[in-house]
Design a protein around this motif. Structure first.
Motif, short mmCIF file in Angstrom:
data_model
loop_
_atom_site.label_atom_id
_atom_site.label_comp_id
_atom_site.label_asym_id
_atom_site.label_seq_id
_atom_site.Cartn_x
_atom_site.Cartn_y
_atom_site.Cartn_z
N GLY A 60 -3.64 29.57 25.26
CA GLY A 60 -3.82 29.58 23.82
C GLY A 60 -3.20 28.33 23.23
O GLY A 60 -2.70 27.47 23.96
N HIS A 61 -3.22 28.22 21.91
CA HIS A 61 -2.62 27.06 21.26
C HIS A 61 -1.13 27.05 21.57
O HIS A 61 -0.41 27.97 21.23
CB HIS A 61 -2.86 27.11 19.75
N ASP A 62 -0.68 26.01 22.25
CA ASP A 62 0.74 25.82 22.55
C ASP A 62 1.34 27.00 23.32
O ASP A 62 2.50 27.35 23.13
CB ASP A 62 1.52 25.56 21.26
N MET A 63 0.52 27.66 24.18
CA MET A 63 1.00 28.80 24.94
C MET A 63 0.21 28.92 26.23
O MET A 63 -0.99 28.67 26.25
CB MET A 63 0.81 30.08 24.13
N ARG A 64 0.90 29.28 27.30
CA ARG A 64 0.25 29.51 28.59
C ARG A 64 0.91 30.73 29.21
O ARG A 64 2.13 30.81 29.28
CB ARG A 64 0.42 28.32 29.50
N CYS A 65 0.07 31.68 29.65
CA CYS A 65 0.59 32.89 30.30
C CYS A 65 -0.05 33.02 31.67
O CYS A 65 -1.27 32.94 31.81
CB CYS A 65 0.24 34.15 29.49
N LYS A 66 0.79 33.23 32.66
CA LYS A 66 0.31 33.49 34.01
C LYS A 66 0.11 34.99 34.16
O LYS A 66 1.01 35.78 33.82
CB LYS A 66 1.33 32.99 35.03
N LEU A 67 -1.06 35.40 34.63
CA LEU A 67 -1.32 36.82 34.87
C LEU A 67 -0.62 37.21 36.17
O LEU A 67 -1.00 36.75 37.24
CB LEU A 67 -2.82 37.09 34.97
N VAL A 68 0.39 38.06 36.07
CA VAL A 68 1.14 38.45 37.26
C VAL A 68 0.68 39.79 37.81
O VAL A 68 0.91 40.08 38.99
CB VAL A 68 2.67 38.44 37.03
N SER A 69 0.03 40.61 36.99
CA SER A 69 -0.55 41.85 37.50
C SER A 69 -1.70 42.28 36.60
O SER A 69 -1.70 42.03 35.40
CB SER A 69 0.49 42.96 37.61
N LYS A 70 -2.68 42.91 37.24
CA LYS A 70 -3.84 43.49 36.55
C LYS A 70 -4.09 44.85 37.18
O LYS A 70 -4.32 44.95 38.37
CB LYS A 70 -5.09 42.61 36.72
N ARG A 71 -4.00 45.92 36.36
CA ARG A 71 -4.18 47.27 36.87
C ARG A 71 -5.25 47.99 36.05
O ARG A 71 -5.03 48.27 34.87
CB ARG A 71 -2.86 48.05 36.77
N PRO A 72 -6.39 48.28 36.68
CA PRO A 72 -7.43 49.02 35.97
C PRO A 72 -6.92 50.40 35.55
O PRO A 72 -6.23 51.07 36.31
CB PRO A 72 -8.55 49.15 36.99
N GLN A 73 -7.27 50.78 34.32
CA GLN A 73 -6.92 52.10 33.78
C GLN A 73 -8.13 52.60 33.00
O GLN A 73 -8.25 52.34 31.81
CB GLN A 73 -5.69 52.03 32.88
N GLY A 74 -9.04 53.28 33.70
CA GLY A 74 -10.27 53.74 33.06
C GLY A 74 -11.13 52.55 32.69
O GLY A 74 -11.42 51.70 33.53
N ASP A 75 -11.51 52.46 31.41
CA ASP A 75 -12.35 51.34 30.96
C ASP A 75 -11.51 50.17 30.45
O ASP A 75 -12.02 49.25 29.83
CB ASP A 75 -13.36 51.79 29.91
N GLU A 76 -10.20 50.21 30.69
CA GLU A 76 -9.30 49.14 30.30
C GLU A 76 -8.65 48.54 31.53
O GLU A 76 -8.73 49.10 32.62
CB GLU A 76 -8.18 49.67 29.38
N VAL A 77 -7.97 47.43 31.33
CA VAL A 77 -7.13 46.87 32.38
C VAL A 77 -5.77 46.57 31.74
O VAL A 77 -5.69 46.02 30.64
CB VAL A 77 -7.74 45.60 33.03
N ALA A 78 -4.71 47.03 32.40
CA ALA A 78 -3.35 46.74 31.94
C ALA A 78 -2.92 45.44 32.61
O ALA A 78 -3.07 45.28 33.82
CB ALA A 78 -2.40 47.87 32.31
#
Length: 120
Positions: A60-78
């Motif tokens: 994003g603008h002036d921001m960077r996030c590394k995805l350290v975990s992705k856990r599916p939860q139904g029709d969402e992902v945490a």
């Protein structure tokens, strides 16, 4: 002379490796659809709320996030992210849900929902 089998093997050897199948949340997203042109142009503008999500990070603008975990939860992902902006570092946890035929991303974080529109 190369036989039929040799030609097929030669062809397979020069094909690029298939890219990973994109997750539905990957892409460029903006808080308002009219911000997409500016976001696509890569113009740094603090008044534009846009993020680019890849399989590994959120930019994003002036921001960077590394995805350290992705856990599916139904029709969402945490997701859990390690983020940085300048010298600041923090961890974020959110849920993403893609709706409207892939055109909208709903991010829920600390009980607050933020809506993003896919920039095409």
């Amino acid at each position: 002379m190369i036989g039929y089998r040799g030609r097929v093997l030669a062809l397979v050897a020069v094909l690029p490796a298939p890219a990973h199948a994109a997750s539905p949340w990957e892409g460029l997203w903006a808080a308002m659809q009219d911000q997409c042109a500016t976001a696509k142009a890569g113009v740094a503008n603090p008044d534009i709320t846009a993020v680019r999500i890849t399989s590994a990070e959120v930019l994003g603008h002036d921001m960077r996030c590394k995805l350290v975990s992705k856990r599916p939860q139904g029709d969402e992902v945490a997701v859990t992210m390690q983020c940085a902006s300048g010298a600041d570092r923090w961890t974020r946890a959110a849920q993403w849900q893609v709706g409207a035929g892939g055109a909208m991303l709903v991010q829920t974080e600390d009980g607050q929902k933020t809506f993003f529109y896919r920039c095409r």
